[in-house]
Design a protein around this motif. Structure first.
Motif, PDB file in Angstrom:
ATOM      1  N   ASP A   1       0.822  -1.208   0.000  1.00 37.65           N
ATOM      2  CA  ASP A   1       0.000   0.000   0.000  1.00 37.65           C
ATOM      3  C   ASP A   1       0.861   1.265   0.000  1.00 37.65           C
ATOM      4  O   ASP A   1       0.540   2.243  -0.674  1.00 37.65           O
ATOM      5  CB  ASP A   1      -0.931   0.013   1.211  1.00 37.65           C
ATOM      6  CG  ASP A   1      -1.905  -1.159   1.219  1.00 37.65           C
ATOM      7  OD1 ASP A   1      -2.139  -1.772   0.152  1.00 37.65           O
ATOM      8  OD2 ASP A   1      -2.428  -1.485   2.313  1.00 37.65           O
ATOM      9  N   LYS A   2       1.963   1.238   0.719  1.00 38.46           N
ATOM     10  CA  LYS A   2       2.815   2.412   0.853  1.00 38.46           C
ATOM     11  C   LYS A   2       3.716   2.640  -0.359  1.00 38.46           C
ATOM     12  O   LYS A   2       3.860   3.777  -0.819  1.00 38.46           O
ATOM     13  CB  LYS A   2       3.682   2.291   2.111  1.00 38.46           C
ATOM     14  CG  LYS A   2       4.592   3.480   2.335  1.00 38.46           C
ATOM     15  CD  LYS A   2       5.333   3.381   3.645  1.00 38.46           C
ATOM     16  CE  LYS A   2       6.193   4.613   3.870  1.00 38.46           C
ATOM     17  NZ  LYS A   2       6.867   4.599   5.175  1.00 38.46           N
ATOM     18  N   PHE A   3       4.327   1.589  -0.873  1.00 41.42           N
ATOM     19  CA  PHE A   3       5.378   1.780  -1.871  1.00 41.42           C
ATOM     20  C   PHE A   3       4.962   1.544  -3.323  1.00 41.42           C
ATOM     21  O   PHE A   3       5.578   2.100  -4.232  1.00 41.42           O
ATOM     22  CB  PHE A   3       6.596   0.909  -1.530  1.00 41.42           C
ATOM     23  CG  PHE A   3       7.289   1.368  -0.286  1.00 41.42           C
ATOM     24  CD1 PHE A   3       8.014   2.551  -0.273  1.00 41.42           C
ATOM     25  CD2 PHE A   3       7.198   0.635   0.883  1.00 41.42           C
ATOM     26  CE1 PHE A   3       8.646   2.993   0.874  1.00 41.42           C
ATOM     27  CE2 PHE A   3       7.832   1.066   2.040  1.00 41.42           C
ATOM     28  CZ  PHE A   3       8.557   2.247   2.034  1.00 41.42           C
TER      29      PHE A   3
ATOM     30  N   ARG B   1       4.598   4.523  -5.682  1.00 41.23           N
ATOM     31  CA  ARG B   1       5.842   5.215  -6.031  1.00 41.23           C
ATOM     32  C   ARG B   1       6.639   4.476  -7.099  1.00 41.23           C
ATOM     33  O   ARG B   1       7.547   5.052  -7.709  1.00 41.23           O
ATOM     34  CB  ARG B   1       6.715   5.376  -4.782  1.00 41.23           C
ATOM     35  CG  ARG B   1       6.124   6.342  -3.781  1.00 41.23           C
ATOM     36  CD  ARG B   1       6.912   6.443  -2.500  1.00 41.23           C
ATOM     37  NE  ARG B   1       8.351   6.570  -2.690  1.00 41.23           N
ATOM     38  CZ  ARG B   1       9.228   6.490  -1.703  1.00 41.23           C
ATOM     39  NH1 ARG B   1       8.828   6.278  -0.462  1.00 41.23           N
ATOM     40  NH2 ARG B   1      10.521   6.614  -1.937  1.00 41.23           N
ATOM     41  N   LEU B   2       6.335   3.211  -7.334  1.00 44.03           N
ATOM     42  CA  LEU B   2       7.109   2.392  -8.271  1.00 44.03           C
ATOM     43  C   LEU B   2       7.001   2.957  -9.685  1.00 44.03           C
ATOM     44  O   LEU B   2       5.923   3.282 -10.160  1.00 44.03           O
ATOM     45  CB  LEU B   2       6.610   0.943  -8.226  1.00 44.03           C
ATOM     46  CG  LEU B   2       7.367  -0.085  -9.054  1.00 44.03           C
ATOM     47  CD1 LEU B   2       8.831  -0.177  -8.635  1.00 44.03           C
ATOM     48  CD2 LEU B   2       6.700  -1.451  -8.911  1.00 44.03           C
ATOM     49  N   GLU B   3       8.149   3.054 -10.325  1.00 40.79           N
ATOM     50  CA  GLU B   3       8.246   3.564 -11.689  1.00 40.79           C
ATOM     51  C   GLU B   3       7.393   2.709 -12.636  1.00 40.79           C
ATOM     52  O   GLU B   3       7.358   1.490 -12.518  1.00 40.79           O
ATOM     53  CB  GLU B   3       9.720   3.488 -12.082  1.00 40.79           C
ATOM     54  CG  GLU B   3      10.096   4.049 -13.407  1.00 40.79           C
ATOM     55  CD  GLU B   3      11.600   3.940 -13.623  1.00 40.79           C
ATOM     56  OE1 GLU B   3      12.038   2.966 -14.264  1.00 40.79           O
ATOM     57  OE2 GLU B   3      12.313   4.830 -13.139  1.00 40.79           O
ATOM     58  N   ASP B   4       6.715   3.349 -13.578  1.00 34.86           N
ATOM     59  CA  ASP B   4       5.955   2.603 -14.587  1.00 34.86           C
ATOM     60  C   ASP B   4       6.898   1.631 -15.288  1.00 34.86           C
ATOM     61  O   ASP B   4       8.007   1.994 -15.668  1.00 34.86           O
ATOM     62  CB  ASP B   4       5.336   3.549 -15.620  1.00 34.86           C
ATOM     63  CG  ASP B   4       4.165   4.349 -15.062  1.00 34.86           C
ATOM     64  OD1 ASP B   4       3.711   4.055 -13.929  1.00 34.86           O
ATOM     65  OD2 ASP B   4       3.703   5.273 -15.757  1.00 34.86           O
TER      66      ASP B   4
ATOM     67  N   VAL C   1       9.600  -3.410 -11.619  1.00 37.18           N
ATOM     68  CA  VAL C   1       9.413  -4.799 -11.203  1.00 37.18           C
ATOM     69  C   VAL C   1       9.148  -4.825  -9.707  1.00 37.18           C
ATOM     70  O   VAL C   1       9.863  -4.182  -8.932  1.00 37.18           O
ATOM     71  CB  VAL C   1      10.671  -5.646 -11.498  1.00 37.18           C
ATOM     72  CG1 VAL C   1      10.517  -7.061 -10.967  1.00 37.18           C
ATOM     73  CG2 VAL C   1      10.982  -5.653 -12.974  1.00 37.18           C
ATOM     74  N   GLN C   2       8.131  -5.578  -9.306  1.00 37.01           N
ATOM     75  CA  GLN C   2       7.909  -5.785  -7.882  1.00 37.01           C
ATOM     76  C   GLN C   2       7.778  -7.273  -7.591  1.00 37.01           C
ATOM     77  O   GLN C   2       7.091  -7.988  -8.297  1.00 37.01           O
ATOM     78  CB  GLN C   2       6.707  -5.000  -7.367  1.00 37.01           C
ATOM     79  CG  GLN C   2       5.374  -5.367  -7.965  1.00 37.01           C
ATOM     80  CD  GLN C   2       4.247  -4.484  -7.441  1.00 37.01           C
ATOM     81  OE1 GLN C   2       4.444  -3.641  -6.579  1.00 37.01           O
ATOM     82  NE2 GLN C   2       3.049  -4.683  -7.959  1.00 37.01           N
ATOM     83  N   VAL C   3       8.497  -7.696  -6.563  1.00 40.53           N
ATOM     84  CA  VAL C   3       8.392  -9.065  -6.071  1.00 40.53           C
ATOM     85  C   VAL C   3       7.500  -9.008  -4.843  1.00 40.53           C
ATOM     86  O   VAL C   3       7.809  -8.298  -3.882  1.00 40.53           O
ATOM     87  CB  VAL C   3       9.787  -9.634  -5.727  1.00 40.53           C
ATOM     88  CG1 VAL C   3       9.649 -10.989  -5.045  1.00 40.53           C
ATOM     89  CG2 VAL C   3      10.640  -9.741  -6.979  1.00 40.53           C
TER      90      VAL C   3
ATOM     91  N   GLU D   1      -0.697  -3.467  -9.454  1.00 33.19           N
ATOM     92  CA  GLU D   1      -1.082  -2.590 -10.554  1.00 33.19           C
ATOM     93  C   GLU D   1      -0.545  -3.137 -11.881  1.00 33.19           C
ATOM     94  O   GLU D   1       0.585  -3.631 -11.944  1.00 33.19           O
ATOM     95  CB  GLU D   1      -0.560  -1.178 -10.301  1.00 33.19           C
ATOM     96  CG  GLU D   1      -1.187  -0.547  -9.063  1.00 33.19           C
ATOM     97  CD  GLU D   1      -0.595   0.819  -8.715  1.00 33.19           C
ATOM     98  OE1 GLU D   1       0.278   1.321  -9.471  1.00 33.19           O
ATOM     99  OE2 GLU D   1      -0.999   1.371  -7.678  1.00 33.19           O
ATOM    100  N   ALA D   2      -1.346  -3.004 -12.934  1.00 31.67           N
ATOM    101  CA  ALA D   2      -0.978  -3.526 -14.251  1.00 31.67           C
ATOM    102  C   ALA D   2       0.160  -2.743 -14.898  1.00 31.67           C
ATOM    103  O   ALA D   2       0.814  -3.242 -15.813  1.00 31.67           O
ATOM    104  CB  ALA D   2      -2.203  -3.507 -15.173  1.00 31.67           C
TER     105      ALA D   2
END
Length: 180
Positions: free
Chosen positions: A81-83, A86-89, A92-94, A106-107
């Motif tokens: 919820d927090k980060f 902020r993740l760049e379009d 990559v998120q694990v 998010e897609a």
């Protein structure tokens, strides 16, 4: 092409977020790269929030501060919820799908869902979920070679606990394999 990767690793205190951040930083140094590592603790050590930022680059690092990270390792729902916003379009998120609702990913970013707690349980210790997540991150980003990360375990695990290094290496490998 220059290598540059930054990551915010986040979870509850006690999930080993600082340990894997430190491990990635050592692995980067052992690979001959420039690194920065900044730990951030919440008000409580165990149970409170914890996150760290790591930057790995083959060029000089201008700033260790990350406003729009290229990648995330998320060990719990509050950290998503927090980060995630902020993740760049295209980043990559694990996600530790044992504790994070993957449907909320998010897609606009690439998500690698890893049931880190369950995988760690099969290896005999839930506390190794952090290593499982880091292994998946290494596979998803290619930031450093997994063997270098494994060899760097001796830099972050004290000699008193050296008997745990092979199991942690197994956890890294399991996360890496799962992300493939």
């Amino acid at each position: 092409m220059a290598l540059y990767q930054d990551v915010i690793m986040a979870g509850f205190g006690g999930q080993g977020v600082m340990l894997i951040g430190n491990l990635l930083a050592y692995a980067g140094m052992n690979a001959g790269l420039n690194v920065t590592y900044i730990p951030v603790y919440g008000p409580e050590m165990r149970g409170g929030t914890a996150n760290c930022t790591v930057v790995v680059s083959d060029e000089d690092i201008g700033s260790p501060i990350i406003q729009r990270p290229r990648s995330l390792i998320v060990m719990n729902q509050p950290s998503l919820d927090k980060f995630q916003p902020r993740l760049e379009d295209g980043g990559v998120q694990v996600l530790n799908s044992s504790l994070v609702d993957v449907k909320q990913a998010e897609a606009r970013v690439r998500t690698v869902a890893v049931p880190a707690n369950e995988i760690a349980d099969t290896l005999g210790n839930t506390k190794m979920a952090n290593m499982v997540a880091l292994g998946a991150y290494v596979r998803a980003t290619g930031v450093v070679d997994l063997d270098i990360v494994k060899k760097s375990l001796t830099s972050v695990i004290s000699a008193h606990y050296s008997h745990l290094i092979p199991k942690n290496a197994d956890a890294l490998q399991a996360g890496y394999d799962h992300a493939g």
